[in-house]
Design a protein around this motif. Structure first.
Motif, PDB file in Angstrom:
ATOM      1  N   GLY C 609       0.801  -1.217   0.000  1.00  0.00           N
ATOM      2  CA  GLY C 609       0.000   0.000   0.000  1.00  0.00           C
ATOM      3  C   GLY C 609       0.831   1.263   0.000  1.00  0.00           C
ATOM      4  O   GLY C 609       0.303   2.371   0.120  1.00  0.00           O
ATOM      5  N   LYS C 610       2.127   1.127  -0.151  1.00  0.00           N
ATOM      6  CA  LYS C 610       2.983   2.321  -0.097  1.00  0.00           C
ATOM      7  C   LYS C 610       3.029   3.020  -1.456  1.00  0.00           C
ATOM      8  O   LYS C 610       3.128   2.365  -2.499  1.00  0.00           O
ATOM      9  CB  LYS C 610       4.397   1.933   0.322  1.00  0.00           C
ATOM     10  CG  LYS C 610       5.304   3.156   0.484  1.00  0.00           C
ATOM     11  CD  LYS C 610       6.700   2.774   0.936  1.00  0.00           C
ATOM     12  CE  LYS C 610       7.591   4.009   1.058  1.00  0.00           C
ATOM     13  NZ  LYS C 610       7.778   4.704  -0.229  1.00  0.00           N
ATOM     14  N   VAL C 611       2.953   4.339  -1.411  1.00  0.00           N
ATOM     15  CA  VAL C 611       3.023   5.139  -2.632  1.00  0.00           C
ATOM     16  C   VAL C 611       4.445   5.652  -2.808  1.00  0.00           C
ATOM     17  O   VAL C 611       5.057   6.163  -1.871  1.00  0.00           O
ATOM     18  CB  VAL C 611       2.051   6.337  -2.552  1.00  0.00           C
ATOM     19  CG1 VAL C 611       2.277   7.304  -3.718  1.00  0.00           C
ATOM     20  CG2 VAL C 611       0.606   5.842  -2.545  1.00  0.00           C
ATOM     21  N   ALA C 646      -1.671  14.393   1.735  1.00  0.00           N
ATOM     22  CA  ALA C 646      -2.376  13.418   0.899  1.00  0.00           C
ATOM     23  C   ALA C 646      -1.993  11.978   1.252  1.00  0.00           C
ATOM     24  O   ALA C 646      -2.822  11.073   1.164  1.00  0.00           O
ATOM     25  CB  ALA C 646      -2.070  13.684  -0.579  1.00  0.00           C
ATOM     26  N   LEU C 647      -0.745  11.775   1.650  1.00  0.00           N
ATOM     27  CA  LEU C 647      -0.250  10.401   1.748  1.00  0.00           C
ATOM     28  C   LEU C 647      -0.043   9.893   3.172  1.00  0.00           C
ATOM     29  O   LEU C 647      -0.016   8.664   3.370  1.00  0.00           O
ATOM     30  CB  LEU C 647       1.073  10.267   0.981  1.00  0.00           C
ATOM     31  CG  LEU C 647       0.966  10.472  -0.538  1.00  0.00           C
ATOM     32  CD1 LEU C 647       2.345  10.451  -1.182  1.00  0.00           C
ATOM     33  CD2 LEU C 647       0.074   9.387  -1.151  1.00  0.00           C
ATOM     34  N   ASN C 648       0.166  10.769   4.141  1.00  0.00           N
ATOM     35  CA  ASN C 648       0.534  10.261   5.464  1.00  0.00           C
ATOM     36  C   ASN C 648      -0.014  11.018   6.647  1.00  0.00           C
ATOM     37  O   ASN C 648      -0.275  10.422   7.683  1.00  0.00           O
ATOM     38  CB  ASN C 648       2.065  10.253   5.603  1.00  0.00           C
ATOM     39  CG  ASN C 648       2.648   8.924   5.210  1.00  0.00           C
ATOM     40  OD1 ASN C 648       2.217   7.872   5.686  1.00  0.00           O
ATOM     41  ND2 ASN C 648       3.610   8.962   4.306  1.00  0.00           N
ATOM     42  N   MET C 726      -3.835   8.793   2.012  1.00  0.00           N
ATOM     43  CA  MET C 726      -3.742   7.500   1.339  1.00  0.00           C
ATOM     44  C   MET C 726      -2.478   6.803   1.863  1.00  0.00           C
ATOM     45  O   MET C 726      -1.530   6.541   1.143  1.00  0.00           O
ATOM     46  CB  MET C 726      -3.715   7.705  -0.170  1.00  0.00           C
ATOM     47  CG  MET C 726      -5.039   8.307  -0.664  1.00  0.00           C
ATOM     48  SD  MET C 726      -5.036   8.762  -2.391  1.00  0.00           S
ATOM     49  CE  MET C 726      -3.935  10.164  -2.390  1.00  0.00           C
ATOM     50  N   SER C 727      -2.532   6.539   3.169  1.00  0.00           N
ATOM     51  CA  SER C 727      -1.405   5.913   3.864  1.00  0.00           C
ATOM     52  C   SER C 727      -1.398   4.422   3.531  1.00  0.00           C
ATOM     53  O   SER C 727      -2.415   3.877   3.090  1.00  0.00           O
ATOM     54  CB  SER C 727      -1.562   6.142   5.362  1.00  0.00           C
ATOM     55  OG  SER C 727      -2.822   5.671   5.784  1.00  0.00           O
ATOM     56  N   LEU C 731      -4.620   2.398   1.953  1.00  0.00           N
ATOM     57  CA  LEU C 731      -4.596   1.950   0.556  1.00  0.00           C
ATOM     58  C   LEU C 731      -4.688   0.435   0.476  1.00  0.00           C
ATOM     59  O   LEU C 731      -5.381  -0.114  -0.395  1.00  0.00           O
ATOM     60  CB  LEU C 731      -3.315   2.430  -0.143  1.00  0.00           C
ATOM     61  CG  LEU C 731      -3.320   3.851  -0.681  1.00  0.00           C
ATOM     62  CD1 LEU C 731      -2.129   4.094  -1.591  1.00  0.00           C
ATOM     63  CD2 LEU C 731      -4.621   4.163  -1.436  1.00  0.00           C
ATOM     64  N   LEU C 732      -4.000  -0.245   1.394  1.00  0.00           N
ATOM     65  CA  LEU C 732      -4.038  -1.707   1.385  1.00  0.00           C
ATOM     66  C   LEU C 732      -5.463  -2.208   1.598  1.00  0.00           C
ATOM     67  O   LEU C 732      -5.932  -3.111   0.910  1.00  0.00           O
ATOM     68  CB  LEU C 732      -3.116  -2.217   2.497  1.00  0.00           C
ATOM     69  CG  LEU C 732      -2.445  -3.566   2.274  1.00  0.00           C
ATOM     70  CD1 LEU C 732      -1.754  -3.634   0.922  1.00  0.00           C
ATOM     71  CD2 LEU C 732      -1.448  -3.837   3.402  1.00  0.00           C
TER      72      LEU C 732
END
Lengths: 159, 80, 740
Positions: C609-611, C646-648, C726-727, C731-732
């Protein structure tokens, strides 16, 4: 609780301080020795603003007890420039506008200096991972990475 | 005549009027005229930004207003 | 306005005047001041998210040796506003971490220990921890006196305000559409994350004269706010702004200063107060968590026929979420006939939100720019083409009312379309996402004094704390105006008693408005220099020109004389009337809106799930870039903050309203190894109201990254994830549920 007598060296100068057993190296540098170039951003070792060297090793001074500096060499941002002027890294940070607010800058410069001493020609990924312990909220890191790359190139020329 | 438009949050001060026309040649005369129509609105407008022909003013006190201008009152913007 | 090709200094990239201080550790930030006899203050904070305070007893702390003062609500005037109630709790604590009392002691450790000796008796109440809870029927009230839009005829509510913007007929517009797309999005509460915690030192003398040193975006505002909370006059308070280690809107309101002053008064000692990182997270900063719905309809050719947005923002414990600017920015990039926007300002038992870089815009624009992206997908159109088709331009009536003057949105979109990073194919295994950004920018009040030394070198005094290189831009504009080299000028951020009134460094106003004051003060210098030269030459002042840093006789004037430089005029100023100083003050209007286009290429690891962000490009209209490197730096820094959000980044609360990740280890801001280089392109559509065409640039950069990142993840995964961040775990979970 009685104070501890600590004999150490900071930026090449011998120093003696009396400190509490619980006091961090960061607190002693700032509060007892007046070296406020080393900054406190979190006191949990997560932001790197308090980066110094201890016998040449990069550490977060907030996670080191002052007593642990006994008999060791401490290097801070105040010792990076030399009598002839700024260190190449300091010059490159200025030329690349690699600082905005400037609170993280001392930590980045101390950390990057240790990197270039160990690896004079690091690639971008190496620089990014080496500096991953130093938080900057202003720059997005782009100009910091470029400043370090440019400093490495210039130091290689000088060598 | 100039066209004056109020945002939703000012309509309680204009008896629900969103849009009106005023004969005036400066921001000061505009506010005086509006205060005559809706007493008390001057104090509210003092805390409101205004756009005159698209140019946004946090404070338009010194502005002149050309005939056939459009004046929009709006929330004051602050910022980080 | 000067044309770009006439400029000699503006647009160059010199070293900033305060640079050496900042790379050597010499610069003094908020916590770096030491005064003789100084003691240390600490704050007792509420262990509950919502409780009534029955009593506070500080006598136990005061009885301890080495404790010199203690304060609680009873030490401050009863009549106070929301800010005063945030600085020290009154009848209720409204969030976990709300200040309840403070002590000052000889060491920081002793002050910390003394907090344990303060007795507070609470009546614990149920906390309200989300918009959903707050607006549900029968919800617990954060503030029993709060009525929506102040309408006391209705029952009390956690909805402090409802704002609406409408034009045309959205329903009719949707009926005319060939395609209608909608979505619902959640953006978490996030912190500005400046690396320097809040810090101040205060002292008061025997005649009641107060001096405060602090890290702030606006020392004049600190003066106003501190005076109001203490019930004293601003004439009693001098505020000296230290260097500031980041703010992003979070250092516009006081938290510690009134407490430090009161502790100083009671102890008769200078008192220093420094927050730790945990306090910074729990009690300062954040911006609103939001729940937004967006809907857009378009013809087959991409013409948007209608749009609606429902925007609901958490305000924290006091009203004032930035939902107004959210409503006004959500559709700003588009030329629309039919739309309807509704915004809610909702109270919850969380810290009072503070401004954060383009306050309110990133969350709202995230929702709309995601839906616009889905529309492009439905229509099979390039996302930039769709935006170009509907883009606002000069003369377009903005959704918030007025018609736009010259703006750079289309120029940014066209630059994006032609950019090699956009024409290059999306890398294998990656997704690409595009979004537009927007911020209003503001002007407001600034002053500047320009002082000339005896050798003709120049000092600028102004009142805008330098948070990102503004001294350099002031010196550049002064050098350009005066026609002298940049290195003969220095800029100084003066205290509240050494320069004219100045609003805060915020709203992307400093280079625009304070810059305007500096330019006008330099013009004042030039006018005076022309008079001095005229006196020297025995001609009239209107027969003198200022050319390239020198007074010269106008062409055709019969004066056989050598030009006089600033240094020449300074050398003999005793004969011509004494020293020269220039001044100007402005209430700057017409700040000029800033638009941007951002896109990113990223890969999602479906196992973890990592971007992985592979590339990021930001294009923005700066009007005119005074110091392009610092403009790029704003764009890159905003992109990084937006990517982090957005990501974390998110506040994670337990059921009692206690933040579980109040440190940089768990509230994870982007580090160097998370990011690629951030490519930038500055577009210059000059702002006609500024002498050099400046638009603010500081805030627009954070308005596009959230949606650009979301849209890229959508492209990479093949489905949309509507909740940020979307951490990896989120995401996973989304990937697993899609793959069933």
């Amino acid at each position: 609780m009685s104070k501890l007598h600590v004999t150490t060296s900071v930026n090449g100068q011998p120093e003696e301080v009396l400190c509490e057993p619980h006091q961090s190296l960061l607190d002693v540098l700032r509060d007892e020795l007046g070296l406020t170039g080393t900054k406190e951003g979190c006191s949990t070792g997560d932001c790197g603003a308090c980066s110094v060297t201890l016998d040449g090793r990069l550490v977060c001074s907030c996670l080191v007890l002052a007593a642990e500096a006994e008999g060791k060499e401490v290097g801070t941002i105040e010792g990076v420039a030399n009598p002839d002027g700024l260190h190449v890294l300091q010059q490159k940070f200025l030329e690349h506008a690699a600082l905005q607010c400037g609170i993280c800058t001392p930590g980045f410069i101390v950390a990057a200096k240790v990197l270039l001493e160990r690896d004079p020609n690091p690639d971008e990924t190496t620089i990014r991972y080496w500096l991953a312990g130093n938080l900057c909220r202003c720059t997005g890191y782009d100009k910091i990475i470029r400043a370090v790359q440019d400093a490495a190139t210039e130091l290689a020329h000088e060598a | 005549m100039i066209k004056v438009v109020f945002p939703d949050h000012l309509m309680p001060n204009t008896e629900g009027v969103r849009e009106t026309e005023v004969d005036c040649d400066s921001y000061r005369s505009l506010v005086r005229e509006l205060e005559k129509r809706w007493p008390g609105i001057e104090d509210v407008l003092a805390k409101t930004a205004v756009a005159i022909n698209g140019q946004i003013y946090q404070d338009a006190w010194l502005e002149t207003i050309e005939p056939s201008s459009e004046v929009f009152f709006m929330h004051r913007i602050e910022g980080g | 306005m000067a044309e770009a090709h006439d400029l000699k200094v503006i647009g160059t990239r010199p070293v900033r005047p305060d640079g050496v201080e900042k790379v050597t550790g010499r610069a003094n930030f908020g916590a770096d001041l030491y005064l003789p006899g100084m003691i240390h203050g600490k704050v007792l904070r509420s262990p509950y998210a919502h409780a009534r305070i029955k009593s506070v007893d500080v006598s136990g702390a005061l009885a301890m040796e080495g404790v010199l003062a203690a304060v609680s609500r009873s030490d401050f005037p009863e009549e106070t506003d929301d800010l005063g109630q945030n600085v020290i709790a009154r009848d209720k604590v409204l969030y976990h971490g709300h200040a309840v009392a403070a002590v000052a002691a000889s060491t920081p450790l002793l002050a910390e220990q003394a907090l344990d000796a303060i007795k507070v008796d609470y009546d614990v109440l149920e906390p309200v921890l989300s918009i959903d809870q707050a607006i549900a029927d029968g919800a617990t009230l954060v503030n029993e006196q709060m009525h929506t839009n102040g309408d006391a005829s209705q029952p009390a509510s956690n909805i402090a305000a409802i704002t609406k913007f409408e034009r045309g007929d959205a329903e009719k517009g949707f009926a005319e559409a060939d395609v209608v797309v909608e979505g619902e999005f959640r953006v978490p509460m996030a912190h500005q994350g400046y690396i320097e915690p809040h810090a101040c030192t205060a002292t008061i003398n025997e005649e009641g004269k107060i001096t405060v040193w602090c890290s702030t975006q606006g020392h004049f505002d600190v003066r106003t706010q501190t005076a109001a909370i203490l019930g004293t006059s601003i004439s009693k308070i001098k505020v000296i702004a230290s260097e500031i280690g980041g703010g992003f809107g979070g250092k516009l309101s006081v938290y510690l200063e009134p407490l430090a002053v009161k502790l100083s008064e009671l102890s008769n000692r200078p008192v220093r107060m420094v927050m730790n990182r945990e306090e910074v997270f729990r009690a300062t900063g954040p911006t609103s968590a939001t729940w937004c719905k967006a809907k857009v309809g378009a013809k087959k050719d991409g013409t948007i026929t209608a749009a609606t947005a429902w925007l609901s923002y958490e305000a924290g414990a006091f009203p004032g979420a930035p939902v107004g600017p959210g409503c006004m920015s959500v559709l700003a990039p588009y030329d629309l006939e039919n739309f309807s926007i509704e915004g809610l300002d909702v109270l919850v038992n969380k810290p009072k939100v503070a401004a954060y870089r383009a306050p309110g815009a990133p969350q709202a624009m995230h929702a709309m720019e995601c839906v616009i992206d889905d529309l492009a997908r439905e229509l099979g159109m390039d996302p930039i083409d769709l935006r170009l088709k509907n883009a606002a331009d000069e003369g377009t009536q903005a959704p918030y009312g007025p018609k736009f003057p010259a703006i750079g949105l289309k120029a940014c979109l066209e630059a994006a379309k032609a950019h090699p990073n956009y024409t290059a194919p999306v890398p294998e295994g990656c997704g690409r996402g595009v979004a537009c950004g927007f911020w209003f920018n503001i002007g407001m009040q600034s002053s500047a004094e320009v002082l000339i030394r005896e050798d003709g070198t120049v000092i600028i005094n102004e009142g805008s704390p330098d948070i990102g290189g503004s001294r350099a831009s002031m010196c550049l504009m002064a050098a350009e105006t005066l026609g002298i080299p940049y290195d003969r000028i220095n800029a100084h951020v003066a205290d509240t008693e050494s320069t004219g009134y100045c609003n805060m460094t915020g709203g992307s106003r400093t280079t625009f408005a304070t810059g305007m004051a500096v330019v006008q003060a330099c013009e004042d210098i030039i006018a005076q220099c022309k008079e001095r030269a005229a006196m020297t030459w025995d001609i009239d002042a209107d027969q003198v020109d200022w050319d390239d840093g020198q007074a010269v006789p106008k062409p055709g004037v019969n004066a056989d004389v050598d030009p006089l430089s600033l240094a020449d005029i300074a050398k003999t100023w005793g004969r011509t009337g004494g020293p020269i100083l220039g001044r100007a003050s402005v209430n700057a209007q017409g700040a000029g809106a800033g638009f941007s286009v951002n896109w990113t290429d990223l890969a999602v690891d479906r196992e973890t799930g990592k971007v992985d962000v592979k590339a990021y490009t930001a294009i923005q209209d700066a009007g005119r870039a005074i110091h392009p490197a610092y403009v790029e730096g704003q764009m890159q820094g905003g992109a990084a903050q937006g990517l982090g959000w957005a990501l974390n980044e998110e506040y994670i609360y337990d059921d009692n309203g206690v933040m579980e990740n109040a440190g940089f280890l768990d509230y994870r801001v982007p580090v160097a190894s998370d990011l690629p280089m951030i490519d930038t392109q500055i577009v210059e559509v000059p702002n006609p109201t500024h002498p050099y065409g400046v638009r603010g640039v500081g805030e627009t950069p954070i308005t596009a990254p959230l949606a650009a990142t979301s849209n890229a993840v959508r492209d990479a995964l093949g489905f949309r994830v509507s909740e940020l961040p979307m951490s990896p775990p989120r995401l996973l979970e989304a990937i697993d549920s899609q793959e069933g």
